[in-house]
Write a protein that holds these residues in place. Structure first.
Motif, PDB file in Angstrom:
ATOM      1  N   ALA A 148      -1.504  18.716  69.665  1.00  0.00           N
ATOM      2  CA  ALA A 148      -1.541  17.444  70.390  1.00  0.00           C
ATOM      3  C   ALA A 148      -0.196  17.190  71.075  1.00  0.00           C
ATOM      4  CB  ALA A 148      -1.868  16.311  69.426  1.00  0.00           C
ATOM      5  N   GLY A 149      -0.249  16.675  72.296  1.00  0.00           N
ATOM      6  CA  GLY A 149       0.951  16.340  73.029  1.00  0.00           C
ATOM      7  C   GLY A 149       1.545  17.472  73.832  1.00  0.00           C
ATOM      8  N   ARG A 150       0.894  18.640  73.822  1.00  0.00           N
ATOM      9  CA  ARG A 150       1.457  19.802  74.518  1.00  0.00           C
ATOM     10  C   ARG A 150       0.605  20.219  75.715  1.00  0.00           C
ATOM     11  NH1 ARG A 150       5.561  22.776  72.107  1.00  0.00           N
ATOM     12  NH2 ARG A 150       6.005  22.320  69.935  1.00  0.00           N
ATOM     13  N   ILE A 151       1.274  20.867  76.645  1.00  0.00           N
ATOM     14  CA  ILE A 151       0.597  21.621  77.686  1.00  0.00           C
ATOM     15  C   ILE A 151       0.723  23.082  77.276  1.00  0.00           C
ATOM     16  CG2 ILE A 151       0.557  22.248  80.123  1.00  0.00           C
ATOM     17  CD1 ILE A 151      -0.027  19.335  79.667  1.00  0.00           C
ATOM     18  N   CYS A 152      -0.391  23.748  77.036  1.00  0.00           N
ATOM     19  CA  CYS A 152      -0.349  25.118  76.534  1.00  0.00           C
ATOM     20  C   CYS A 152      -0.885  26.082  77.582  1.00  0.00           C
ATOM     21  CB  CYS A 152      -1.168  25.242  75.248  1.00  0.00           C
ATOM     22  SG  CYS A 152      -0.585  24.178  73.916  1.00  0.00           S
ATOM     23  N   ILE A 153      -0.133  27.134  77.819  1.00  0.00           N
ATOM     24  CA  ILE A 153      -0.531  28.144  78.799  1.00  0.00           C
ATOM     25  C   ILE A 153      -0.741  29.473  78.084  1.00  0.00           C
ATOM     26  CG2 ILE A 153       0.557  27.000  80.735  1.00  0.00           C
ATOM     27  CD1 ILE A 153       2.977  28.780  80.404  1.00  0.00           C
ATOM     28  N   PHE A 154      -1.684  30.258  78.569  1.00  0.00           N
ATOM     29  CA  PHE A 154      -2.069  31.494  77.906  1.00  0.00           C
ATOM     30  C   PHE A 154      -2.211  32.627  78.916  1.00  0.00           C
ATOM     31  CE2 PHE A 154      -3.764  27.871  75.603  1.00  0.00           C
ATOM     32  CZ  PHE A 154      -3.306  28.094  74.314  1.00  0.00           C
ATOM     33  N   GLN A 155      -1.953  33.826  78.442  1.00  0.00           N
ATOM     34  CA  GLN A 155      -2.029  35.003  79.307  1.00  0.00           C
ATOM     35  C   GLN A 155      -3.393  35.679  79.275  1.00  0.00           C
ATOM     36  OE1 GLN A 155       1.304  37.646  78.671  1.00  0.00           O
ATOM     37  NE2 GLN A 155       2.797  35.975  78.771  1.00  0.00           N
ATOM     38  N   GLY A 156      -4.336  35.111  78.537  1.00  0.00           N
ATOM     39  CA  GLY A 156      -5.698  35.621  78.502  1.00  0.00           C
ATOM     40  C   GLY A 156      -6.675  34.499  78.786  1.00  0.00           C
ATOM     41  N   SER A 197      -1.998  16.725  76.460  1.00  0.00           N
ATOM     42  CA  SER A 197      -1.167  15.554  76.726  1.00  0.00           C
ATOM     43  C   SER A 197      -2.036  14.442  77.324  1.00  0.00           C
ATOM     44  CB  SER A 197      -0.037  15.906  77.682  1.00  0.00           C
ATOM     45  OG  SER A 197      -0.525  15.999  79.014  1.00  0.00           O
ATOM     46  N   HIS A 198      -1.409  13.285  77.588  1.00  0.00           N
ATOM     47  CA  HIS A 198      -2.126  12.195  78.262  1.00  0.00           C
ATOM     48  C   HIS A 198      -1.744  12.129  79.735  1.00  0.00           C
ATOM     49  CE1 HIS A 198       1.722  10.584  76.822  1.00  0.00           C
ATOM     50  NE2 HIS A 198       1.690   9.796  77.879  1.00  0.00           N
ATOM     51  N   LYS A 199      -1.104  13.198  80.227  1.00  0.00           N
ATOM     52  CA  LYS A 199      -0.709  13.294  81.629  1.00  0.00           C
ATOM     53  C   LYS A 199      -1.595  14.294  82.378  1.00  0.00           C
ATOM     54  CE  LYS A 199       3.197  10.802  81.507  1.00  0.00           C
ATOM     55  NZ  LYS A 199       3.529   9.686  82.424  1.00  0.00           N
ATOM     56  N   VAL A 200      -1.554  14.218  83.694  1.00  0.00           N
ATOM     57  CA  VAL A 200      -2.213  15.225  84.529  1.00  0.00           C
ATOM     58  C   VAL A 200      -1.253  16.396  84.697  1.00  0.00           C
ATOM     59  CG1 VAL A 200      -3.109  15.723  86.829  1.00  0.00           C
ATOM     60  CG2 VAL A 200      -3.568  13.502  85.771  1.00  0.00           C
ATOM     61  N   ALA A 201      -1.742  17.612  84.462  1.00  0.00           N
ATOM     62  CA  ALA A 201      -0.909  18.815  84.613  1.00  0.00           C
ATOM     63  C   ALA A 201      -1.158  19.426  85.987  1.00  0.00           C
ATOM     64  CB  ALA A 201      -1.231  19.822  83.522  1.00  0.00           C
ATOM     65  N   CYS A 202      -0.076  19.603  86.748  1.00  0.00           N
ATOM     66  CA  CYS A 202      -0.162  20.132  88.112  1.00  0.00           C
ATOM     67  C   CYS A 202       0.504  21.504  88.146  1.00  0.00           C
ATOM     68  CB  CYS A 202       0.546  19.197  89.088  1.00  0.00           C
ATOM     69  SG  CYS A 202       0.239  17.428  88.811  1.00  0.00           S
ATOM     70  N   PHE A 203      -0.247  22.545  88.491  1.00  0.00           N
ATOM     71  CA  PHE A 203       0.267  23.919  88.492  1.00  0.00           C
ATOM     72  C   PHE A 203       0.483  24.401  89.923  1.00  0.00           C
ATOM     73  CE2 PHE A 203      -1.731  23.257  84.465  1.00  0.00           C
ATOM     74  CZ  PHE A 203      -0.905  23.909  83.569  1.00  0.00           C
ATOM     75  N   TYR A 204       1.598  25.144  90.113  1.00  0.00           N
ATOM     76  CA  TYR A 204       2.013  25.540  91.462  1.00  0.00           C
ATOM     77  C   TYR A 204       2.250  27.044  91.558  1.00  0.00           C
ATOM     78  CZ  TYR A 204       2.734  20.535  91.835  1.00  0.00           C
ATOM     79  OH  TYR A 204       2.549  19.173  91.822  1.00  0.00           O
ATOM     80  N   ARG A 205       2.052  27.540  92.761  1.00  0.00           N
ATOM     81  CA  ARG A 205       2.189  28.976  92.999  1.00  0.00           C
ATOM     82  C   ARG A 205       3.649  29.442  92.911  1.00  0.00           C
ATOM     83  NH1 ARG A 205      -1.399  32.502  95.621  1.00  0.00           N
ATOM     84  NH2 ARG A 205      -0.431  34.489  96.132  1.00  0.00           N
ATOM     85  N   ASP A 206       4.587  28.616  93.326  1.00  0.00           N
ATOM     86  CA  ASP A 206       6.000  29.004  93.377  1.00  0.00           C
ATOM     87  C   ASP A 206       6.842  28.120  92.462  1.00  0.00           C
ATOM     88  OD1 ASP A 206       5.364  30.901  95.318  1.00  0.00           O
ATOM     89  OD2 ASP A 206       5.661  29.451  96.952  1.00  0.00           O
ATOM     90  N   PRO A 207       8.059  28.544  92.147  1.00  0.00           N
ATOM     91  CA  PRO A 207       8.952  27.702  91.353  1.00  0.00           C
ATOM     92  C   PRO A 207       9.249  26.385  92.065  1.00  0.00           C
ATOM     93  CG  PRO A 207       9.763  29.962  91.440  1.00  0.00           C
ATOM     94  CD  PRO A 207       8.655  29.860  92.438  1.00  0.00           C
ATOM     95  N   GLY A 208       9.669  25.386  91.279  1.00  0.00           N
ATOM     96  CA  GLY A 208      10.036  24.108  91.878  1.00  0.00           C
ATOM     97  C   GLY A 208       8.874  23.308  92.395  1.00  0.00           C
ATOM     98  N   TYR A 209       7.672  23.509  91.836  1.00  0.00           N
ATOM     99  CA  TYR A 209       6.465  22.761  92.214  1.00  0.00           C
ATOM    100  C   TYR A 209       6.163  22.906  93.696  1.00  0.00           C
ATOM    101  CZ  TYR A 209       8.859  20.432  88.326  1.00  0.00           C
ATOM    102  OH  TYR A 209       9.578  20.173  87.194  1.00  0.00           O
ATOM    103  N   SER A 210       6.169  24.141  94.189  1.00  0.00           N
ATOM    104  CA  SER A 210       5.959  24.387  95.620  1.00  0.00           C
ATOM    105  C   SER A 210       4.978  25.541  95.820  1.00  0.00           C
ATOM    106  CB  SER A 210       7.291  24.713  96.304  1.00  0.00           C
ATOM    107  OG  SER A 210       7.850  25.902  95.757  1.00  0.00           O
TER     108      SER A 210
END
Length: 253
Positions: A148-156, A197-210
């Motif tokens: 709870a409270g985390r944004i979790c990313i996985f490679q599979g 989390s209770h936030k919206v997670a926004c994923f980006y193609r490049d570093p720096g949210y770009s």
């Protein structure tokens, strides 16, 4: 003389039957003893087929093992058979962290058997990690690792494979944990996401949210995962994410 000969024949026949019965019993004995050393409420792996060889007991109360290479009793061993003395499904994986192409789900109370074999006659799953689950369908996912409270990313897919559950995290102002720029460890490796989390997670193609993803004539700036969602990214987005941020609303991505 005739009666005497028949009597001897009858006795000889009876002796042969008894001998054959003894042979059958002595041959069946070891096979019947297989798997019997597996303790109650335990899942057992064996280094040989048919419940033979060295046995390693694994209990649901001890939790999952994400990497057999880190456990002395499990590493550097090839397992060929099993018994499930638990009331849970036991999920076996080909790679650490519930990864790999093949899995095997063993139903509760399974009295013993060999691991499923591939066309080459070898086990399809070499067993490098495992967990216990209340249903067979949950063997296909690893999203349950996300706290709870985390944004979790996985490679599979479906939360399987190496996870960013506890790596490269920072505490945002509201106390939520989440990754930012991924760096070498995670750049272009993300396949699935769980947003606890209770936030919206926004994923980006490049570093720096770009950066953007192109779909025909349309450019998409962010891949959005809403609070409580868990998903495997569409093929065009997989292994092409370099950063993410959290936002109060989807429109702020």
């Amino acid at each position: 003389m005739i009666r005497s000969s028949l009597g001897r024949l009858a006795i000889a026949g009876l002796a042969a039957v008894l001998l054959a019965a003894c042979l059958v019993w002595s041959q069946a004995g070891p096979a019947q003893a297989a798997y019997n050393d597996c303790p109650p409420k335990t899942f057992c792996l064996y280094t040989e087929a048919g419940g033979q060889g060295q046995m390693v007991p694994l209990a649901p109360k001890d939790g999952p093992v994400l990497d057999y290479g880190t456990v002395e009793s499990l590493k550097d061993r090839t397992f060929l058979s099993f018994r499930n003395n638990t009331t849970s499904w036991t999920c076996l994986y080909d790679d650490p962290a519930y990864g790999g192409t093949d899995t095997q789900a063993v139903l509760p109370g399974h009295t013993g058997g060999d691991l499923a074999k591939g066309t080459d006659g070898q086990p399809k799953v070499t067993v490098a990690s495992h967990k216990f689950a209340p249903s067979k369908s949950l063997c296909r996912t690893g999203f349950d690792r996300c706290e709870a409270g985390r944004i979790c990313i996985f490679q599979g897919p479906s939360g399987r494979g190496a996870g960013g559950v506890a790596s490269q995290t920072e505490v945002l102002p509201d106390g939520v944990l989440g990754n930012r720029d991924y760096g070498v460890t995670w750049d272009d490796k993300l396949v699935s996401v769980a947003n606890r989390s209770h936030k919206v997670a926004c994923f980006y193609r490049d570093p720096g949210y770009s950066g953007t993803w192109q779909a025909g004539s349309v450019a998409y700036r962010a891949f959005v995962v809403l609070p409580g969602e868990e998903t495997t990214l569409p093929t065009d987005y997989q292994r092409s994410v370099s950063s993410h941020k959290l936002a109060d609303a989807e429109g702020k991505c």
